[in-house]
Design an enzyme around this catalytic site. Structure first.
Site, short mmCIF file in Angstrom:
data_model
loop_
_atom_site.label_atom_id
_atom_site.label_comp_id
_atom_site.label_asym_id
_atom_site.label_seq_id
_atom_site.Cartn_x
_atom_site.Cartn_y
_atom_site.Cartn_z
N GLU A 99 0.84 -1.18 0.00
CA GLU A 99 0.00 0.00 0.00
C GLU A 99 0.88 1.23 0.00
OE1 GLU A 99 -3.86 -0.86 2.66
OE2 GLU A 99 -2.61 0.75 3.44
N LYS A 100 0.44 2.29 -0.64
CA LYS A 100 1.19 3.55 -0.55
C LYS A 100 1.15 4.02 0.89
CE LYS A 100 2.27 7.83 -2.61
NZ LYS A 100 3.71 7.59 -2.74
N ARG B 214 -15.60 -7.13 15.03
CA ARG B 214 -15.82 -7.40 16.46
C ARG B 214 -16.06 -6.08 17.18
NH1 ARG B 214 -11.19 -4.87 17.81
NH2 ARG B 214 -9.43 -5.25 16.43
N ASN C 18 -12.73 -4.30 11.11
CA ASN C 18 -12.63 -5.15 12.29
C ASN C 18 -14.00 -5.72 12.59
OD1 ASN C 18 -10.20 -2.97 13.78
ND2 ASN C 18 -9.88 -4.91 12.76
N GLU D 91 -9.10 -1.25 6.55
CA GLU D 91 -9.51 -2.61 6.94
C GLU D 91 -10.82 -2.56 7.71
OE1 GLU D 91 -7.50 -4.76 9.98
OE2 GLU D 91 -7.15 -3.01 11.22
N ARG E 230 -6.54 5.12 27.21
CA ARG E 230 -6.26 3.75 27.65
C ARG E 230 -5.26 3.81 28.80
NH1 ARG E 230 -6.06 -0.18 22.35
NH2 ARG E 230 -7.69 0.88 21.16
P1 ADP Z 1 -3.93 -3.29 12.15
O1 ADP Z 1 -4.83 -4.32 11.58
O2 ADP Z 1 -2.67 -3.86 12.70
O3 ADP Z 1 -4.61 -2.35 13.10
P2 ADP Z 1 -4.14 -1.29 10.03
O4 ADP Z 1 -4.07 -1.68 8.61
O5 ADP Z 1 -5.48 -0.98 10.59
O6 ADP Z 1 -3.43 -2.42 10.91
O7 ADP Z 1 -3.18 -0.05 10.30
C1 ADP Z 1 -2.83 0.37 11.59
C2 ADP Z 1 -2.35 1.81 11.56
O8 ADP Z 1 -1.23 1.94 10.67
C3 ADP Z 1 -3.37 2.81 11.04
O9 ADP Z 1 -4.23 3.25 12.04
C4 ADP Z 1 -2.49 3.93 10.54
O10 ADP Z 1 -2.05 4.75 11.60
C5 ADP Z 1 -1.31 3.18 10.00
N1 ADP Z 1 -1.48 2.93 8.55
C6 ADP Z 1 -2.07 1.86 7.97
N2 ADP Z 1 -2.04 1.94 6.63
C7 ADP Z 1 -1.42 3.10 6.34
C8 ADP Z 1 -1.04 3.76 5.12
N3 ADP Z 1 -1.29 3.22 3.94
N4 ADP Z 1 -0.37 4.94 5.21
C9 ADP Z 1 -0.08 5.49 6.41
N5 ADP Z 1 -0.40 4.92 7.58
C10 ADP Z 1 -1.07 3.74 7.56
#
Ligand code: ADP
Length: 461
Positions: free
Chosen positions: A203-204, A295, A293, A291, A341
């Site tokens: 992903e970018k 739950r 979640n 993504e 938290r």
């Molecule tokens: P997880 O399933 O581990 O929570 P995520 O895909 O939801 O992983 O990403 C977690 C965090 O990583 C996001 O909240 C964001 O802060 C950062 N992040 C994810 N994808 C990107 C992206 N493409 N560019 C910048 N930051 C990202």
């Protein structure tokens, strides 16, 4: 079936187990707690109507032990299982077995969890629902050279992400071809160890985004609603620390659009129960799906506090086949909520977990203050599980007032015996960027560097 005749097994521990027991009791449902030998004194064991030991200390022997948990449910006559978050909550094989033995699972169907649990697959679902995704690979990338080609096409920096990743793990940022070679292998190997699946996608990397997520609820009768957004941009290493609702960054138009986009994804997969669609928002207010979640989330209370809707009760009602009795037009945002938290950890020592005995605890109260926790005096925090002790949540008419309320609440929260991040949280909510609401996911990295610098200066003075 009358809801009062039901019995629910809670396949979890800690604050979320306590939270679920409360909701079930309010609905008149009997509760069964499960626990490991390390948790015999835990609050959820004491609050449930019945409790059953499912194994020894390590999660894999107890809270992740599918056979023991299913046996506990059957032998105590439960007709439903609530998984909470973490542990088995997004394990489609577990959910499938729950379905096979004819119990209700408080969450979506196994098939839906499987689809959305694969983050590369989830991107495809979002795309086909006409929801923007971050530019990246079409699916899983198995070959490093193919990966490098994609990275060059979209331009560095890029992220390499495990398709089964979660909890901020299985994600790496890469800035050059040279780095890509090493990091690709490493991320894939780590993913194999942590998640049993080495598949990754690309992903970018969006610079300094906000993390915005939308809460949805769907019943088994085709009704869907969203409960607006949460802003979870205060993160350390992609793990959330402070969450607030609504987001101070988005306007009503974006709010409406992101809510509708979330519902399109939920409808596309025939989603049921509570779920969260996560997005990142760039500088131009453009949002991109990252993504879903499948739950209840740790940060669900901020949504509850501004909408007045008890999400865990709704989850249970939905699992027992009740229709949603809330219409979209009835979901209104009233006020502003913030959650901190509270962890047993030492922020100045790389957030090292600090298990041990709680010697003293004083919990703040008053209007709009809530502490969801499971600790009590003389309780011994076991070293085997995560370090979260509880969540301090406030709600007030405006964001400004919510910040002031959180300051007072943190001042009055006393936990002695273990190290905590209370003071650290207190410093964050005093930071000008936080107060202005002008922060992004890079906030903690900068803030922490400053805290460490000051601390080292103090030590050497
Ligand atoms: P997880 O399933 O581990 O929570 P995520 O895909 O939801 O992983 O990403 C977690 C965090 O990583 C996001 O909240 C964001 O802060 C950062 N992040 C994810 N994808 C990107 C992206 N493409 N560019 C910048 N930051 C990202």
């Amino acid at each position: 079936m009358e809801i009062t005749q039901n019995k629910l097994l809670i396949a979890n521990r800690g604050e979320i187990a306590v939270r679920i027991i409360r909701a079930a009791k309010e609905l008149g449902i009997r509760t069964v707690a499960v626990y490991s030998t390390a948790d015999a004194d835990s609050l959820h064991v004491q609050l449930a109507d019945e409790a059953i030991c499912v194994g020894t200390e390590k999660s894999k022997d107890s809270y992740l032990n599918i056979n023991n948990i299913l046996s506990a449910a059957i032998s105590t006559g439960c007709n439903a299982i609530h998984p909470g978050y973490g542990f088995l909550a997004e394990n489609d094989k577990f959910i499938e077995q729950v379905e096979e033995i004819g119990l209700k699972f408080v969450g979506p169907r196994a098939e839906v969890v499987r689809k959305l649990g694969d983050k590369a697959e989830a991107r495809k679902i979002a795309k086909s629902s006409n929801v923007p995704i971050v530019e990246g690979s079409d699916g899983v990338v198995t070959d490093v050279n193919e990966g490098i080609k994609i990275a060059n096409k979209i331009g560095y920096p890029v992220m390499i992400k495990a398709v089964s990743g979660g909890g901020g793990r299985g994600i790496s940022v890469v800035y050059s071809n040279k780095e890509f070679l090493a990091v690709f292998e490493k991320t894939s190997q780590e993913a194999e160890i942590s998640f049993g699946n080495k598949a990754v996608y690309i992903e970018k990397f969006i610079a300094k985004p906000r993390h915005i997520e939308v809460q949805i609820l769907a019943d088994n009768h085709g009704n869907y609603i969203h409960l607006y957004e949460r802003d979870c941009s205060i993160q350390r290493r992609n793990q959330k620390m402070i969450e607030e609702a609504p987001s101070s960054e988005i306007n009503d138009l974006v709010r409406r659009r992101i809510g509708l986009a979330s519902l399109r994804i939920a409808k596309k997969v025939g989603y049921t129960n509570a779920g969260t669609i996560e997005f990142i928002l760039d500088k131009d207010d453009k949002f991109y799906f990252i993504e879903m979640n499948t739950r209840i989330q740790v940060e669900h209370p901020v949504t509850e506090m501004i909408t007045g809707i008890d999400l865990v009760k709704e989850q249970i009602r939905i699992a027992y086949d009740n229709k949603l009795n809330i219409k979209q037009r009835d979901v209104k945002i009233v006020g502003h909520a913030i959650e901190c938290r509270i962890n047993a950890e030492d922020p100045l020592n790389n957030f090292r977990p600090s298990p041990g005995e709680i010697k003293r605890i004083l919990v703040p109260g008053g209007m709009g203050v809530r502490f969801d926790s499971f600790i009590y005096p003389n309780y011994h925090i076991p070293p085997y599980y995560d370090s979260m002790l509880g969540k301090l949540i406030v709600v007030a008419p405006t964001r400004r007032e919510a910040i002031r309320k959180m300051r007072v609440a943190l001042e009055q929260l006393v936990i002695e015996g273990v190290q905590t991040n209370i003071e650290y949280q207190y410093m964050i909510i005093h930071h000008p960027e936080f107060i202005k609401g002008k922060y992004d996911t890079s906030f903690i990295a900068k803030f922490h560097a400053l805290v460490m610098e000051e601390n080292n200066a103090e030590v050497t003075e």
